[in-house]
Design an enzyme around this catalytic site. Structure first.
Site, PDB file in Angstrom:
ATOM      1  CG  HIS A  24      68.990  29.544  32.792  1.00  0.00           C
ATOM      2  ND1 HIS A  24      68.536  30.462  31.872  1.00  0.00           N
ATOM      3  CD2 HIS A  24      70.002  30.166  33.443  1.00  0.00           C
ATOM      4  CE1 HIS A  24      69.238  31.588  31.976  1.00  0.00           C
ATOM      5  NE2 HIS A  24      70.135  31.419  32.948  1.00  0.00           N
ATOM      6  CD  GLU A 207      69.162  38.236  32.320  1.00  0.00           C
ATOM      7  OE1 GLU A 207      68.983  38.175  33.546  1.00  0.00           O
ATOM      8  OE2 GLU A 207      70.252  38.003  31.778  1.00  0.00           O
ATOM      9  CG  ASP A 285      69.625  33.087  36.231  1.00  0.00           C
ATOM     10  OD1 ASP A 285      70.674  32.619  35.754  1.00  0.00           O
ATOM     11  OD2 ASP A 285      69.252  34.251  36.015  1.00  0.00           O
TER      12      ASP A 285
END
Length: 345
Positions: A24, A207, A285
């Site tokens: 990710h 999220e 991220d």
């Protein structure tokens, strides 16, 4: 692997040195201020910041949308194939330092094609960096094309159509950008077409959005992994499903704190996920914006939570098992992990 009692320093050394996969990582989110300024100068792009320090000072986000606003501004300096290569190569050098041996990079073509940048410039620059990372750094690297969920279905379909001549250069599709108000169902038909093309499927869900978005990503989009998924623990039935079906979650601890999903790392639910048997992984991220690449996420999270050597091994093992690497590649990566842990412990 037993839960050995290690000192904080020993535990930090263990997680720092472990071979691991990153699943990710938004490659545009690895664009450091120094490179933004260098590319702006190279391409003659004006940006509304006087210095690197001014730009870094703007990294004070209160939620996902406030981050996205500056994220898209930073991406405006990316215009040519070489720009995309340089951005990805800078990430791979950081990844190698963090002992990342497998990486699956998200990229957002609509962020660039909507500015008039050719799709081929985006993907060819990124693909060249991936191939060079394998040849020179020993990192197995793949690309996942993400659709921007705040845009409409027609834009996603147009992007998938643009991607058809490049199908051999990326392995899957994902869904990112503003989550709240943009449920997975909005892209059901696009994902169905992508699966027909033989592409793997992942999606951001849970999220800031509710557990219902995770259910939809699984049942409507038919994704194989959930990106983030930290809201899943609010739904016991969902947790049972994630555990029973071994559906991985690509968790991003520093991102979650930076975007105020959790007030601090001590409040993060990663430990509860692991204790419940969820296939959780740790990822960075958008590391240029959120304060840390992969090892920084591991080290700070392990310092804040009651995680141990067994958890470290589990997270690294999960990262390889959750990847889209071939069975043979997974076996080799897991063998490297076991060999490392035997030496380290």
């Amino acid at each position: 692997m037993t839960a050995l009692k290690l000192s904080p320093e020993q535990l930090a050394a263990l997680v720092r040195g472990m071979p691991k996969a990153e699943l990710h990582i938004h490659i545009e989110g690895s664009l450091e201020p120094e490179l933004i300024f260098a590319l702006a100068q190279r391409n003659g792009v004006s940006i509304p910041y006087a210095s690197v320090e001014d730009l870094r000072a703007a990294y004070a986000f209160t939620n996902l949308q406030s981050f996205l606003d500056i994220y898209y501004a930073g991406a405006s300096v990316l215009l040519k194939e070489q720009d995309f290569f340089d951005m990805a190569w800078a990430y791979f050098l950081r990844a190698r330092a963090d002992n990342v041996t497998h990486a699956e990079l998200f990229f957002d073509p609509q962020t660039h094609t909507d500015r008039g940048v050719a799709f081929s410039a985006v993907i060819d620059g990124l693909r060249r960096a991936c191939d060079q990372a394998k040849a020179e750094l020993g990192i197995q690297a793949e690309l996942i094309l993400c659709f921007l969920r705040h845009l409409d279905e027609a834009s996603a379909f147009a992007t998938l159509e643009e991607a058809r001549p490049h199908l051999g250069k990326f392995i899957g599709v994902g869904l990112d950008s503003s989550e709240v108000g943009h449920p997975p169902e909005k892209f059901a038909r696009v994902f169905a077409d992508a699966r027909k093309l033989g592409l793997r499927a992942v999606a951001h869900a849970g999220e800031e959005g509710p557990p219902a978005y995770i259910w939809s990503a699984l049942d409507v989009l038919k994704v194989e992994r959930i990106d983030h998924g930290v809201q899943s623990l609010k739904d016991p039935e969902l947790v049972k499903r994630l555990v029973a079906q071994r559906i991985p979650l690509t968790v991003c601890p520093l991102s979650n704190v930076k975007l105020c999903v959790f007030p601090d790392l001590k409040a993060h639910n990663l430990k509860q996920m692991l204790d419940a048997g969820i296939v959780a992984t740790v990822n960075s991220d958008d590391p240029a914006y959120f304060g840390g690449y992969l090892n920084q996420n591991f080290i700070e999270t392990f310092a804040a939570l009651p995680l141990n050597a067994h958890d470290a091994h589990t997270l690294a093992q999960n990262s390889f098992e959750a990847s889209f690497a071939s069975p043979d590649q997974k076996r080799r990566q897991l063998h490297k992990l076991e060999a490392y842990c035997e030496r380290a412990l």
